[in-house]
Enzyme design. Sequence first.
Site, PDB file in Angstrom:
ATOM      1  N   LYS A  22       1.127   1.337  13.808  1.00 52.35           N
ATOM      2  CA  LYS A  22       0.002   1.980  13.090  1.00 52.35           C
ATOM      3  C   LYS A  22      -1.230   1.075  13.070  1.00 52.35           C
ATOM      4  O   LYS A  22      -2.332   1.524  13.374  1.00 52.35           O
ATOM      5  CB  LYS A  22       0.422   2.302  11.658  1.00 52.35           C
ATOM      6  CG  LYS A  22      -0.736   2.600  10.750  1.00 52.35           C
ATOM      7  CD  LYS A  22      -0.332   2.552   9.296  1.00 52.35           C
ATOM      8  CE  LYS A  22      -1.533   2.427   8.394  1.00 52.35           C
ATOM      9  NZ  LYS A  22      -1.869   1.053   7.998  1.00 52.35           N
ATOM     10  N   ASN A  23      -1.045  -0.193  12.732  1.00 51.99           N
ATOM     11  CA  ASN A  23      -2.221  -1.048  12.558  1.00 51.99           C
ATOM     12  C   ASN A  23      -2.862  -1.448  13.878  1.00 51.99           C
ATOM     13  O   ASN A  23      -3.996  -1.932  13.892  1.00 51.99           O
ATOM     14  CB  ASN A  23      -1.883  -2.264  11.680  1.00 51.99           C
ATOM     15  CG  ASN A  23      -1.733  -1.854  10.219  1.00 51.99           C
ATOM     16  OD1 ASN A  23      -2.127  -0.747   9.838  1.00 51.99           O
ATOM     17  ND2 ASN A  23      -1.141  -2.721   9.406  1.00 51.99           N
ATOM     18  N   CYS A 116      -8.860   0.377  -3.814  1.00 50.59           N
ATOM     19  CA  CYS A 116      -7.556   0.880  -3.423  1.00 50.59           C
ATOM     20  C   CYS A 116      -6.487   0.205  -4.249  1.00 50.59           C
ATOM     21  O   CYS A 116      -6.759  -0.726  -5.007  1.00 50.59           O
ATOM     22  CB  CYS A 116      -7.329   0.712  -1.929  1.00 50.59           C
ATOM     23  SG  CYS A 116      -6.608  -0.835  -1.474  1.00 50.59           S
ATOM     24  N   ARG A 121     -10.732  -4.881  -1.637  1.00 48.39           N
ATOM     25  CA  ARG A 121     -10.599  -5.136  -0.199  1.00 48.39           C
ATOM     26  C   ARG A 121     -11.993  -5.278   0.405  1.00 48.39           C
ATOM     27  O   ARG A 121     -12.523  -4.365   1.040  1.00 48.39           O
ATOM     28  CB  ARG A 121      -9.797  -4.017   0.470  1.00 48.39           C
ATOM     29  CG  ARG A 121      -8.356  -4.042  -0.008  1.00 48.39           C
ATOM     30  CD  ARG A 121      -7.484  -3.050   0.681  1.00 48.39           C
ATOM     31  NE  ARG A 121      -7.227  -3.384   2.070  1.00 48.39           N
ATOM     32  CZ  ARG A 121      -6.468  -2.621   2.859  1.00 48.39           C
ATOM     33  NH1 ARG A 121      -5.929  -1.527   2.398  1.00 48.39           N
ATOM     34  NH2 ARG A 121      -6.258  -2.975   4.110  1.00 48.39           N
ATOM     35  N   PRO A 122     -12.603  -6.452   0.189  1.00 50.75           N
ATOM     36  CA  PRO A 122     -13.978  -6.658   0.665  1.00 50.75           C
ATOM     37  C   PRO A 122     -14.058  -6.671   2.192  1.00 50.75           C
ATOM     38  O   PRO A 122     -13.047  -6.903   2.865  1.00 50.75           O
ATOM     39  CB  PRO A 122     -14.333  -8.044   0.110  1.00 50.75           C
ATOM     40  CG  PRO A 122     -13.032  -8.722  -0.150  1.00 50.75           C
ATOM     41  CD  PRO A 122     -12.028  -7.648  -0.435  1.00 50.75           C
ATOM     42  N   ASP A 124     -16.822  -8.428   3.589  1.00 50.61           N
ATOM     43  CA  ASP A 124     -17.937  -9.361   3.779  1.00 50.61           C
ATOM     44  C   ASP A 124     -17.825 -10.148   5.088  1.00 50.61           C
ATOM     45  O   ASP A 124     -18.830 -10.469   5.721  1.00 50.61           O
ATOM     46  CB  ASP A 124     -18.022 -10.328   2.585  1.00 50.61           C
ATOM     47  CG  ASP A 124     -16.707 -11.045   2.344  1.00 50.61           C
ATOM     48  OD1 ASP A 124     -15.700 -10.366   2.093  1.00 50.61           O
ATOM     49  OD2 ASP A 124     -16.673 -12.292   2.435  1.00 50.61           O
ATOM     50  N   GLN A 125     -16.603 -10.451   5.512  1.00 48.33           N
ATOM     51  CA  GLN A 125     -16.442 -11.237   6.749  1.00 48.33           C
ATOM     52  C   GLN A 125     -16.772 -10.403   7.988  1.00 48.33           C
ATOM     53  O   GLN A 125     -17.282 -10.928   8.977  1.00 48.33           O
ATOM     54  CB  GLN A 125     -15.022 -11.814   6.857  1.00 48.33           C
ATOM     55  CG  GLN A 125     -14.666 -12.767   5.727  1.00 48.33           C
ATOM     56  CD  GLN A 125     -15.626 -13.949   5.638  1.00 48.33           C
ATOM     57  OE1 GLN A 125     -15.853 -14.660   6.606  1.00 48.33           O
ATOM     58  NE2 GLN A 125     -16.205 -14.142   4.464  1.00 48.33           N
ATOM     59  N   ASP A 305       2.717  -6.509   4.125  1.00 47.08           N
ATOM     60  CA  ASP A 305       3.111  -5.092   4.223  1.00 47.08           C
ATOM     61  C   ASP A 305       4.609  -4.883   3.994  1.00 47.08           C
ATOM     62  O   ASP A 305       5.048  -3.752   3.773  1.00 47.08           O
ATOM     63  CB  ASP A 305       2.732  -4.528   5.601  1.00 47.08           C
ATOM     64  CG  ASP A 305       1.221  -4.506   5.790  1.00 47.08           C
ATOM     65  OD1 ASP A 305       0.507  -4.536   4.785  1.00 47.08           O
ATOM     66  OD2 ASP A 305       0.777  -4.473   6.946  1.00 47.08           O
ATOM     67  N   ARG A 397       0.843   8.640   6.083  1.00 44.65           N
ATOM     68  CA  ARG A 397      -0.240   7.931   6.769  1.00 44.65           C
ATOM     69  C   ARG A 397       0.320   6.958   7.799  1.00 44.65           C
ATOM     70  O   ARG A 397      -0.355   6.658   8.793  1.00 44.65           O
ATOM     71  CB  ARG A 397      -1.065   7.114   5.758  1.00 44.65           C
ATOM     72  CG  ARG A 397      -2.065   7.910   4.961  1.00 44.65           C
ATOM     73  CD  ARG A 397      -2.939   6.956   4.174  1.00 44.65           C
ATOM     74  NE  ARG A 397      -3.264   5.797   4.980  1.00 44.65           N
ATOM     75  CZ  ARG A 397      -3.106   4.531   4.602  1.00 44.65           C
ATOM     76  NH1 ARG A 397      -2.659   4.240   3.404  1.00 44.65           N
ATOM     77  NH2 ARG A 397      -3.396   3.535   5.409  1.00 44.65           N
TER      78      ARG A 397
HETATM   79  N1  EPU Z   1     -10.791 -10.272   3.071  1.00 42.46           N
HETATM   80  C1  EPU Z   1     -11.993 -10.724   2.575  1.00 42.46           C
HETATM   81  N2  EPU Z   1     -13.125 -10.369   3.246  1.00 42.46           N
HETATM   82  C2  EPU Z   1     -13.111  -9.599   4.357  1.00 42.46           C
HETATM   83  C3  EPU Z   1     -11.884  -9.156   4.857  1.00 42.46           C
HETATM   84  C4  EPU Z   1     -10.724  -9.512   4.181  1.00 42.46           C
HETATM   85  O1  EPU Z   1     -12.041 -11.404   1.567  1.00 42.46           O
HETATM   86  O2  EPU Z   1     -14.172  -9.336   4.914  1.00 42.46           O
HETATM   87  C5  EPU Z   1      -9.533 -10.657   2.389  1.00 42.46           C
HETATM   88  C6  EPU Z   1      -8.750  -9.469   1.881  1.00 42.46           C
HETATM   89  O3  EPU Z   1      -9.178  -9.063   0.588  1.00 42.46           O
HETATM   90  C7  EPU Z   1      -7.345  -9.983   1.891  1.00 42.46           C
HETATM   91  C8  EPU Z   1      -7.311 -10.912   3.103  1.00 42.46           C
HETATM   92  O4  EPU Z   1      -8.684 -11.235   3.362  1.00 42.46           O
HETATM   93  O5  EPU Z   1      -7.092 -10.730   0.752  1.00 42.46           O
HETATM   94  C9  EPU Z   1      -6.712 -10.342   4.352  1.00 42.46           C
HETATM   95  O6  EPU Z   1      -7.275  -9.080   4.644  1.00 42.46           O
HETATM   96  P1  EPU Z   1      -7.349  -8.495   6.121  1.00 42.46           P
HETATM   97  O7  EPU Z   1      -8.782  -8.308   6.471  1.00 42.46           O
HETATM   98  O8  EPU Z   1      -6.510  -9.315   7.027  1.00 42.46           O
HETATM   99  O9  EPU Z   1      -6.702  -7.085   5.926  1.00 42.46           O
HETATM  100  P2  EPU Z   1      -7.119  -5.755   6.640  1.00 42.46           P
HETATM  101  O10 EPU Z   1      -7.536  -6.030   8.026  1.00 42.46           O
HETATM  102  O11 EPU Z   1      -8.060  -4.964   5.785  1.00 42.46           O
HETATM  103  C10 EPU Z   1      -4.805  -5.265   7.683  1.00 42.46           C
HETATM  104  C11 EPU Z   1      -3.824  -4.133   7.639  1.00 42.46           C
HETATM  105  C12 EPU Z   1      -3.129  -4.099   6.292  1.00 42.46           C
HETATM  106  C13 EPU Z   1      -2.454  -5.439   6.064  1.00 42.46           C
HETATM  107  C14 EPU Z   1      -3.482  -6.569   6.170  1.00 42.46           C
HETATM  108  C15 EPU Z   1      -2.877  -7.946   6.059  1.00 42.46           C
HETATM  109  C16 EPU Z   1      -4.862  -2.518   9.066  1.00 42.46           C
HETATM  110  C17 EPU Z   1      -5.540  -1.218   9.201  1.00 42.46           C
HETATM  111  N3  EPU Z   1      -4.535  -2.883   7.848  1.00 42.46           N
HETATM  112  O12 EPU Z   1      -5.760  -4.986   6.659  1.00 42.46           O
HETATM  113  O13 EPU Z   1      -2.150  -3.086   6.382  1.00 42.46           O
HETATM  114  O14 EPU Z   1      -1.873  -5.451   4.793  1.00 42.46           O
HETATM  115  O15 EPU Z   1      -4.151  -6.498   7.453  1.00 42.46           O
HETATM  116  O16 EPU Z   1      -1.967  -8.162   7.073  1.00 42.46           O
HETATM  117  O17 EPU Z   1      -4.585  -3.196  10.041  1.00 42.46           O
HETATM  118  C18 EPU Z   1      -0.701  -1.431   5.587  1.00 42.46           C
HETATM  119  O18 EPU Z   1      -0.349  -1.268   6.762  1.00 42.46           O
HETATM  120  O19 EPU Z   1      -0.106  -0.907   4.605  1.00 42.46           O
HETATM  121  C19 EPU Z   1      -1.860  -2.265   5.325  1.00 42.46           C
HETATM  122  C20 EPU Z   1      -2.496  -2.257   4.168  1.00 42.46           C
END
Ligand code: EPU
Length: 429
Positions: A22-23, A116, A121-122, A124-125, A305, A397
């Site tokens: 999925k991801n 959520c 879930r920011p 900013d990066q 996850d 989903r």
């Molecule tokens: N974060 C920031 N700033 C950013 C982006 C992330 O502070 O700009 C923080 C997040 O708040 C979190 C950490 O960095 O604490 C890691 O977040 P990441 O960006 O890696 O997560 P994501 O890309 O939004 C994906 C998966 C999630 C999975 C996470 C962690 C997808 C679509 N989603 O989310 O999957 O939990 O990586 O591995 O790929 C799920 O499948 O149920 C799911 C939520």
Amino acid sequence: MKKLKIEGGHPLNGTVRISGAKNSAVALIPATILADDVVAIDGIPNISDVHLLKTLLQEIGGEVCIDGEKFIVDPKNMVSMPLPNGKVKMLRASYYLMGAMLGKFKKAVIGLPGGCHLGPRPIDQHIKGFEALGAKVTNEHGAIYLRADELIGAKIYLDVVSVGATINIMLAAVRAKGRTIIENAAKEPEIIDVATLLTNMGAKIKGAGTDVIRIDGVDKLNGCNHTIIPDRIEAGTYLIIGAASGGEVTVDNVIPLHLESVIAKLREMGIKIDINDDSITVNSNINKLKMVDIKTLVYPGFPTDLQQPFTTLLNKASGTGVVTDTIYGARFKHIDELRRMNAKIKVEGSTAIIEGPTKLQAAKVRATDLRAGAALVAAGIIAEGVTEITGVDHIDRGYEDLENKLVGLGAKIWREDLTSEEIEQLQNL
Ligand code: EPU
């Protein structure tokens, strides 16, 4: 609207085939926007997030068809249509449309979902990366506006290791001028999968899967065929459910390397694991399991996850266990529901403390997010009595054909319509 019902107490046995990740899918599909010709992705899972993305690509002019497990996109007539509202807000991963549309059209307008159940879930990066490449990024009424005269490669250090930001910057940078270097990049297998698709399309990417990724921008990306990687989180979920049920379950079509941290923890609990080239068998035909602690970390650490379903399994183990989520400190909404089922768990900050073993009892529970849903399905499988789970749309989903896969392993699980009272209760939440 439907609910899931599960009659617990039946050990699972047999083999389950794992679907495409999925991801990966939610990033690979937006990545097709970047091509100038047809892209076909094989092994796409049949889940609602994929269907939403199909509609979004069609909204911007793409011709999309799903033929079994093949997802075929003709991006030739796509335009940079603004997507401030509507379906785009139903999908968190719609942020990948930002990177892909910015890369292709040098502009994009993407509405984003609000808060959520995993906590904040920011992004900013992601935005820091786009700005470094030369984009102007503004947030107007809940939609992100991105525009650039041209994108120019840059050196970007991620302050937080982020899967989403790493992929999104890669998507924009493949069509930027010159070299982009992403430092402190995430290393998840899904990042390598997206880089492989982009490379097949003609992109120049080195280092995906390490913490430094180098991208040399190109003017044009061609069409290609790609096969998605198997879903390590779906595989882990079935291993955990199989282990919790006390049976022997084989997950087929997996890359065992992607599940090393989970396998290590299952073994630490005293569960027997056999590994083959592309399958893993779990056998926990024992009464007492050893309690373990879990700390979620970025890949290759224990995945956040799987923290939620693993917490359900820990109810079968003897002793006190500590589960810490360092990625999403508030990813504990499933705990309230597990407590309704008799679990002895308390949450302190980003830590859950579990006392086991506990015999879970069936109850009416609600899935608040996808993996909370998986945790409750696991709980239903091992509980005494018939568990009812609402919030099934969250589960749909990300888990393809969940009931049939579980029924194939001997579970008693089925769907029923919600009563009007239950619909009203859900609407009032
Ligand atoms: N974060 C920031 N700033 C950013 C982006 C992330 O502070 O700009 C923080 C997040 O708040 C979190 C950490 O960095 O604490 C890691 O977040 P990441 O960006 O890696 O997560 P994501 O890309 O939004 C994906 C998966 C999630 C999975 C996470 C962690 C997808 C679509 N989603 O989310 O999957 O939990 O990586 O591995 O790929 C799920 O499948 O149920 C799911 C939520």
